[in-house]
Every structure is written in structure tokens, then in C-alpha cells.
Design a protein around this motif. Structure first.
Motif, PDB file in Angstrom:
ATOM      1  N   ASN A  22       0.827  -1.204   0.000  1.00 49.96           N
ATOM      2  CA  ASN A  22       0.000   0.000   0.000  1.00 49.96           C
ATOM      3  C   ASN A  22       0.856   1.247   0.000  1.00 49.96           C
ATOM      4  O   ASN A  22       2.060   1.208   0.252  1.00 49.96           O
ATOM      5  N   ILE A  24       0.428   5.748   0.862  1.00 46.10           N
ATOM      6  CA  ILE A  24      -0.412   6.794   1.444  1.00 46.10           C
ATOM      7  C   ILE A  24      -0.249   8.092   0.650  1.00 46.10           C
ATOM      8  O   ILE A  24       0.789   8.325   0.025  1.00 46.10           O
ATOM      9  N   ASN A  44      -3.838   9.899  10.806  1.00 43.43           N
ATOM     10  CA  ASN A  44      -2.393   9.801  10.983  1.00 43.43           C
ATOM     11  C   ASN A  44      -2.020   9.876  12.464  1.00 43.43           C
ATOM     12  O   ASN A  44      -0.909  10.254  12.814  1.00 43.43           O
ATOM     13  N   ASN A  62      -5.237   9.251   2.680  1.00 49.51           N
ATOM     14  CA  ASN A  62      -5.806   8.106   1.970  1.00 49.51           C
ATOM     15  C   ASN A  62      -4.748   7.022   1.820  1.00 49.51           C
ATOM     16  O   ASN A  62      -3.587   7.312   1.519  1.00 49.51           O
ATOM     17  N   ARG A  63      -5.151   5.775   2.064  1.00 54.99           N
ATOM     18  CA  ARG A  63      -4.262   4.633   1.871  1.00 54.99           C
ATOM     19  C   ARG A  63      -4.840   3.751   0.771  1.00 54.99           C
ATOM     20  O   ARG A  63      -6.012   3.365   0.813  1.00 54.99           O
ATOM     21  N   TYR A  64      -4.001   3.441  -0.217  1.00 51.74           N
ATOM     22  CA  TYR A  64      -4.427   2.596  -1.334  1.00 51.74           C
ATOM     23  C   TYR A  64      -3.668   1.275  -1.260  1.00 51.74           C
ATOM     24  O   TYR A  64      -2.434   1.256  -1.170  1.00 51.74           O
ATOM     25  N   THR A  65      -4.415   0.160  -1.311  1.00 53.16           N
ATOM     26  CA  THR A  65      -3.834  -1.171  -1.161  1.00 53.16           C
ATOM     27  C   THR A  65      -4.198  -2.040  -2.361  1.00 53.16           C
ATOM     28  O   THR A  65      -5.356  -2.051  -2.805  1.00 53.16           O
ATOM     29  N   THR A 105       5.441   5.576   1.010  1.00 59.64           N
ATOM     30  CA  THR A 105       5.198   4.226   1.501  1.00 59.64           C
ATOM     31  C   THR A 105       4.725   4.330   2.956  1.00 59.64           C
ATOM     32  O   THR A 105       4.982   5.326   3.634  1.00 59.64           O
ATOM     33  N   PRO A 106       4.005   3.326   3.460  1.00 56.96           N
ATOM     34  CA  PRO A 106       3.296   3.469   4.742  1.00 56.96           C
ATOM     35  C   PRO A 106       4.182   3.644   5.969  1.00 56.96           C
ATOM     36  O   PRO A 106       3.693   4.098   7.007  1.00 56.96           O
TER      37      PRO A 106
END
Length: 228
Positions: A22, A24, A44, A62-65, A105-106
Motif C-alpha cells: 500500500n 499513502i 495519521n 488516503n491509503r491505497y492497497t 510508503t506506509p
């Protein structure tokens, strides 16, 4: 995660992500993506979210996985310029203009960086509140125009006009310097103050800040348009 930066002066960051990986980003940053990318709006952390709101950013990220297979997602720059990748390592934080952050990156932690001297924030032109990137991972920042990088030794300084400083490593310090002479202040066109960055560390400038471009466009507008 594999990534590429394409588009030259109109850049876009394209991330190819394996299943479960994922990334962010700020709200509204996504340009296009494959259909198996899942979006989640996340906090956060309470303290960091409040700080981001104080800095003029959104409370959430927003987190995209990538769900069941390899996925793709793209983030375009908001203005002609460059996108640069920065490797963030523990103990080696990066301080950036709050508008420069594009994605990360997360494991990259985003928090607020407050200028120690209030006068530096109000008069230095880079803002009282900037953004601290720490932790570990890859962060992507966007620059307006071209990117110029300098390495400052211990005690070395660079004087930067308002709006041109985008990022610096955590070892650098910021202060302000008044433009010398009343004639220079009010007739020189460079403003009243400049930002002074003192090393050791690296700093990155861009060559075409949006604020400068907006001022040029405004000055070339007809008087009738300015009054509306």
C-alpha cells in the motif's frame, strides 16, 4: 513496490504494487489506478492529525492497497515541474513545505514541524508550519519548475528568497535576515526579509514557485479583470 516518474516537465508518479502493498497520499492526489486498488481514509494519529489541520492540510490521509493481485496507481503533479523520490531513514528526517508532499510508503511518518522562532515563520516566507517526514521508507515530493540541490557544511549558509525553499534535511536550521537598507527594502522588489538556511545538511529549491507565477499572471491581467 516499483515506481517510475514520467512526463518530464508535466510529471506523474506511477506505482506498481504487489498484492497487499500500500501507499499513502493526501486526499485528492490519485490520478488513475487499476480496479483492484482499495482506498481507505485513515487518521495519521490524533496528535498528528490535529497538527496537520493547524498546518492547513486535511485531517486524514488516503491509503491505497493492492488487493488480490498486482495493482497500479498514479499521482500527477499539480503544477509543471518535477517529482523526486527521497529515501527516509530512522534518525534522518526531512523537513518540507507542507504543499510539497505527494505520496509515500506506509512506514513514512508525517508530522508537523514548527519553526522555533515565530518571526522565522511569519517573515521568512516558508511558513510558520512545515511538514516533517520521518521513520523509514520512500517519500515523493513535487517541485515547481526545476530542482536545485545544495550540500551545506557545518555553519555554511544559503540565503533564499521567499517561496524557493522546498525541503531540507533535519540538521539544517532556518532563520530570517532583513534586507539591508530602506531603499532596498521598499524599492528593490525583493521584499523585506529573506530566509537563511544554515548547515550542516542538504537543501532543495525549486525554480518556479506557484506564488511567483501567480503574481506574474496577475500583473499581466487587464485592470478590468483585476477589479472583478
Amino acid at each position: 513496490m516499483k515506481y517510475s516518474i514520467e512526463g518530464e516537465n508535466l510529471p506523474v508518479l506511477i506505482c506498481e504494487m504487489e498484492k497487499g502493498e500500500n501507499v499513502i497520499c493526501e486526499g485528492g492526489a490519485m490520478s488513475w489506478m487499476s480496479p483492484n486498488m482499495k482506498m481507505e481514509t485513515i487518521s495519521n494519529g490524533a496528535g498528528r492529525s490535529i497538527g496537520r489541520a493547524f498546518a492547513g492540510e486535511g485531517l486524514f490521509l488516503n491509503r491505497y492497497t493492492a488487493l488480490d493481485r498486482q495493482g497500479l496507481i498514479a499521482f500527477s503533479a499539480k503544477f509543471p515541474g518535477r517529482i523526486r523520490a527521497f529515501e527516509i531513514e530512522p534518525g534522518q528526517e526531512l523537513i518540507a513545505q507542507r504543499t510539497a508532499f505527494l505520496a509515500a510508503t506506509p512506514d513514512v511518518e508525517l508530522s508537523v514541524y514548527l519553526q522555533k522562532k515565530i518571526s522565522t515563520g511569519f517573515f521568512g516566507g516558508e511558513g510558520f508550519v512545515m511538514q516533517r517526514l520521518s521513520g523509514g521508507g520512500t517519500a515523493f515530493l513535487e517541485f515547481d519548475g526545476h530542482v536545485i540541490e545544495y550540500e551545506l557544511g557545518q555553519g555554511e549558509q544559503m540565503i533564499v528568497s521567499t517561496g524557493y525553499l522546498v525541503a531540507m534535511t533535519g540538521g539544517c536550521k532556518m532563520d530570517i535576515q532583513s534586507v539591508a537598507g530602506m531603499k532596498n527594502k521598499f524599492l528593490g522588489g525583493e521584499g523585506l526579509f529573506n530566509t537563511v538556511v544554515t548547515g550542516p545538511g542538504r537543501l532543495w529549491m525549486h525554480t518556479m514557485p506557484v506564488s511567483k507565477m501567480a503574481r506574474v499572471i496577475y500583473n499581466h491581467m487587464p485592470a478590468s479583470a483585476k477589479s472583478n
